[in-house]
Every structure is written in structure tokens, then in C-alpha cells.
Scaffold this motif. Structure first.
Motif, PDB file in Angstrom:
ATOM      1  N   ALA A 106       0.833  -1.204   0.000  1.00 36.41           N
ATOM      2  CA  ALA A 106       0.000   0.000   0.000  1.00 36.41           C
ATOM      3  C   ALA A 106       0.870   1.258   0.000  1.00 36.41           C
ATOM      4  N   LEU A 107       1.942   1.247   0.781  1.00 30.86           N
ATOM      5  CA  LEU A 107       2.846   2.398   0.834  1.00 30.86           C
ATOM      6  C   LEU A 107       3.556   2.604  -0.507  1.00 30.86           C
ATOM      7  N   GLU A 108       3.922   1.505  -1.159  1.00 28.15           N
ATOM      8  CA  GLU A 108       4.535   1.597  -2.495  1.00 28.15           C
ATOM      9  C   GLU A 108       3.540   2.176  -3.499  1.00 28.15           C
ATOM     10  N   LEU A 109       2.297   1.733  -3.431  1.00 27.28           N
ATOM     11  CA  LEU A 109       1.258   2.242  -4.325  1.00 27.28           C
ATOM     12  C   LEU A 109       1.073   3.749  -4.133  1.00 27.28           C
ATOM     13  N   ILE A 110       1.059   4.182  -2.893  1.00 25.35           N
ATOM     14  CA  ILE A 110       0.914   5.614  -2.620  1.00 25.35           C
ATOM     15  C   ILE A 110       2.036   6.397  -3.280  1.00 25.35           C
ATOM     16  N   ASP A 111       3.270   5.942  -3.133  1.00 26.97           N
ATOM     17  CA  ASP A 111       4.395   6.647  -3.760  1.00 26.97           C
ATOM     18  C   ASP A 111       4.218   6.761  -5.273  1.00 26.97           C
ATOM     19  N   ARG A 112       3.850   5.659  -5.913  1.00 30.70           N
ATOM     20  CA  ARG A 112       3.678   5.662  -7.384  1.00 30.70           C
ATOM     21  C   ARG A 112       2.529   6.569  -7.808  1.00 30.70           C
ATOM     22  N   LEU A 113       1.389   6.421  -7.157  1.00 26.18           N
ATOM     23  CA  LEU A 113       0.197   7.188  -7.521  1.00 26.18           C
ATOM     24  C   LEU A 113       0.421   8.687  -7.322  1.00 26.18           C
ATOM     25  N   VAL A 114       0.998   9.059  -6.191  1.00 30.83           N
ATOM     26  CA  VAL A 114       1.236  10.475  -5.906  1.00 30.83           C
ATOM     27  C   VAL A 114       2.233  11.059  -6.902  1.00 30.83           C
ATOM     28  N   ALA A 115       3.294  10.350  -7.203  1.00 31.50           N
ATOM     29  CA  ALA A 115       4.279  10.847  -8.173  1.00 31.50           C
ATOM     30  C   ALA A 115       3.626  11.079  -9.532  1.00 31.50           C
ATOM     31  N   GLN A 116       2.788  10.150  -9.955  1.00 35.89           N
ATOM     32  CA  GLN A 116       2.100  10.287 -11.240  1.00 35.89           C
ATOM     33  C   GLN A 116       1.160  11.494 -11.239  1.00 35.89           C
ATOM     34  N   ARG A 117       0.337  11.616 -10.214  1.00 31.55           N
ATOM     35  CA  ARG A 117      -0.639  12.721 -10.149  1.00 31.55           C
ATOM     36  C   ARG A 117       0.051  14.082 -10.025  1.00 31.55           C
ATOM     37  N   CYS A 118       1.091  14.158  -9.224  1.00 34.04           N
ATOM     38  CA  CYS A 118       1.801  15.431  -9.065  1.00 34.04           C
ATOM     39  C   CYS A 118       2.488  15.842 -10.364  1.00 34.04           C
ATOM     40  N   ALA A 119       3.025  14.872 -11.102  1.00 35.96           N
ATOM     41  CA  ALA A 119       3.649  15.182 -12.389  1.00 35.96           C
ATOM     42  C   ALA A 119       2.597  15.631 -13.400  1.00 35.96           C
ATOM     43  N   GLU A 120       1.448  14.950 -13.428  1.00 34.60           N
ATOM     44  CA  GLU A 120       0.374  15.333 -14.354  1.00 34.60           C
ATOM     45  C   GLU A 120      -0.111  16.758 -14.106  1.00 34.60           C
ATOM     46  N   ARG A 121      -0.109  17.172 -12.865  1.00 37.47           N
ATOM     47  CA  ARG A 121      -0.640  18.495 -12.505  1.00 37.47           C
ATOM     48  C   ARG A 121       0.466  19.519 -12.235  1.00 37.47           C
ATOM     49  N   ASP A 122       1.694  19.197 -12.608  1.00 40.85           N
ATOM     50  CA  ASP A 122       2.853  20.085 -12.449  1.00 40.85           C
ATOM     51  C   ASP A 122       2.937  20.649 -11.027  1.00 40.85           C
ATOM     52  N   GLY A 123       2.806  19.793 -10.053  1.00 37.00           N
ATOM     53  CA  GLY A 123       2.936  20.187  -8.665  1.00 37.00           C
ATOM     54  C   GLY A 123       1.623  20.450  -7.963  1.00 37.00           C
ATOM     55  N   ALA A 124       0.549  20.584  -8.698  1.00 39.41           N
ATOM     56  CA  ALA A 124      -0.794  20.766  -8.137  1.00 39.41           C
ATOM     57  C   ALA A 124      -0.850  21.896  -7.117  1.00 39.41           C
ATOM     58  N   THR A 125      -0.286  23.035  -7.467  1.00 40.58           N
ATOM     59  CA  THR A 125      -0.236  24.145  -6.511  1.00 40.58           C
ATOM     60  C   THR A 125      -1.195  25.276  -6.846  1.00 40.58           C
ATOM     61  N   GLY A 126      -1.745  25.295  -8.036  1.00 44.10           N
ATOM     62  CA  GLY A 126      -2.511  26.442  -8.485  1.00 44.10           C
ATOM     63  C   GLY A 126      -3.840  26.698  -7.814  1.00 44.10           C
ATOM     64  N   SER A 127      -4.406  25.714  -7.129  1.00 49.12           N
ATOM     65  CA  SER A 127      -5.749  25.897  -6.612  1.00 49.12           C
ATOM     66  C   SER A 127      -5.809  26.454  -5.194  1.00 49.12           C
ATOM     67  N   SER A 128      -4.704  26.532  -4.523  1.00 49.99           N
ATOM     68  CA  SER A 128      -4.727  26.993  -3.144  1.00 49.99           C
ATOM     69  C   SER A 128      -4.834  28.511  -3.089  1.00 49.99           C
ATOM     70  N   GLU A 129      -5.752  28.995  -2.305  1.00 50.67           N
ATOM     71  CA  GLU A 129      -5.925  30.430  -2.166  1.00 50.67           C
ATOM     72  C   GLU A 129      -4.709  31.081  -1.516  1.00 50.67           C
ATOM     73  N   ASN A 130      -4.015  30.336  -0.684  1.00 55.96           N
ATOM     74  CA  ASN A 130      -2.890  30.896   0.062  1.00 55.96           C
ATOM     75  C   ASN A 130      -1.543  30.677  -0.629  1.00 55.96           C
ATOM     76  N   TRP A 131      -1.524  29.907  -1.699  1.00 58.25           N
ATOM     77  CA  TRP A 131      -0.262  29.574  -2.347  1.00 58.25           C
ATOM     78  C   TRP A 131       0.304  30.772  -3.084  1.00 58.25           C
ATOM     79  N   ARG A 132       1.617  30.965  -2.971  1.00 56.47           N
ATOM     80  CA  ARG A 132       2.327  31.999  -3.710  1.00 56.47           C
ATOM     81  C   ARG A 132       3.508  31.347  -4.413  1.00 56.47           C
ATOM     82  N   PRO A 133       3.773  31.721  -5.665  1.00 59.27           N
ATOM     83  CA  PRO A 133       4.911  31.130  -6.347  1.00 59.27           C
ATOM     84  C   PRO A 133       6.218  31.569  -5.666  1.00 59.27           C
ATOM     85  N   PRO A 134       7.233  30.713  -5.718  1.00 54.55           N
ATOM     86  CA  PRO A 134       8.526  31.093  -5.103  1.00 54.55           C
ATOM     87  C   PRO A 134       9.114  32.298  -5.824  1.00 54.55           C
ATOM     88  N   THR A 135       9.813  33.113  -5.074  1.00 53.58           N
ATOM     89  CA  THR A 135      10.442  34.298  -5.669  1.00 53.58           C
ATOM     90  C   THR A 135      11.887  34.071  -5.950  1.00 53.58           C
TER      91      THR A 135
END
Length: 135
Positions: A106-135
Motif C-alpha cells: 500500500a505504501l509503495e502504491l501511494i508513492d507511485r500514484l502520488v508521483a504520477q498525479r503530481c507530475a500530471e498536474r505540475d505540482g498541483a499548486t494552483g488551486s490553493s488560495e494561500n499559495w504563492r509562487p517562489p520568488t
């Protein structure tokens, strides 16, 4: 007789002071290498997908294991809204895998799934109201 112990103590103190003075003047640390011989590269910043993968995978695995801090909310964990969606998907998939194949798988599956989803969404940071891009 009263002066002999004091005289011996003075001679002993003087000898100790001299020894400490002589040894204290030596250089104990090796000299630093010249600047042109240092070849270590400057650290590279992580990509948004790498940061997402590390963060979401960590918290999803902690949730699956039921650790002390797994009950924190998404903001306390430092997740964006999109990263929290990935987290919830990974935890659900991990729980299903744990029932059939055990926690290690299960832990291995989590690593694979999260890596795939984060890569597909280029970090998945755009939807957070509080998120700011690094300067």
C-alpha cells in the motif's frame, strides 16, 4: 615547612601554564582548500512536481499508518487544495491495497500514484488560495 608546599604548587602551576601556552599556539584545524578547487555544485531547487510528490506522499503514508500527526488538516500539512485531492485519492487507494496486499504494498502504491498525479498536474499548486509562487 609552611613555604615548601606553596613553592611546589607555584612551580607546578607555572609549568602547567607554560605547557598550555605552548600547545595553545599551534593550529589544530587544517587549512581550507583554495576556492578554485571546490567543485561541489550549487543546490538546485526542486521542481513543483518533486515538492508535491514528497509532501503529499509523506502525509498520505502517515495517514495510512495512523501516525500521531496524521489528523492535521490540509492547511496544517502545507497542502494546496489540489494536493489535498491527490492525498485523499492516494489514501483511499492505499487502504484498498492494504486490505488485499498488506501495508508495504500500500505504501509503495501511494508513492507511485502520488508521483504520477503530481507530475500530471505540475505540482498541483494552483488551486490553493494561500499559495504563492517562489520568488
Amino acid at each position: 615547612m609552611g613555604t615548601q608546599p606553596a613553592t611546589a604548587a607555584r612551580y607546578g602551576s607555572a609549568a602547567l601554564l607554560a605547557a598550555l601556552t605552548l600547545t595553545g599556539c599551534t593550529r589544530s584545524a587544517p587549512p581550507a582548500p583554495p576556492p578554485d578547487t571546490v567543485t561541489s555544485p550549487a543546490p538546485r531547487p526542486s521542481s513543483p512536481a518533486q515538492v508535491c510528490t514528497s509532501l503529499v506522499s509523506y502525509w498520505a503514508k502517515e495517514t495510512l499508518k495512523g501516525s500521531k500527526w496524521s489528523g492535521l488538516d490540509w492547511e496544517q500539512k502545507g497542502l494546496s487544495n489540489e494536493q489535498y485531492e491527490i492525498h485523499e485519492e492516494a489514501v483511499a487507494a492505499g487502504r484498498a491495497e492494504e486490505r488485499t496486499a498488506g501495508q508495504d504494498k500500500a505504501l509503495e502504491l501511494i508513492d507511485r500514484l502520488v508521483a504520477q498525479r503530481c507530475a500530471e498536474r505540475d505540482g498541483a499548486t494552483g488551486s490553493s488560495e494561500n499559495w504563492r509562487p517562489p520568488t
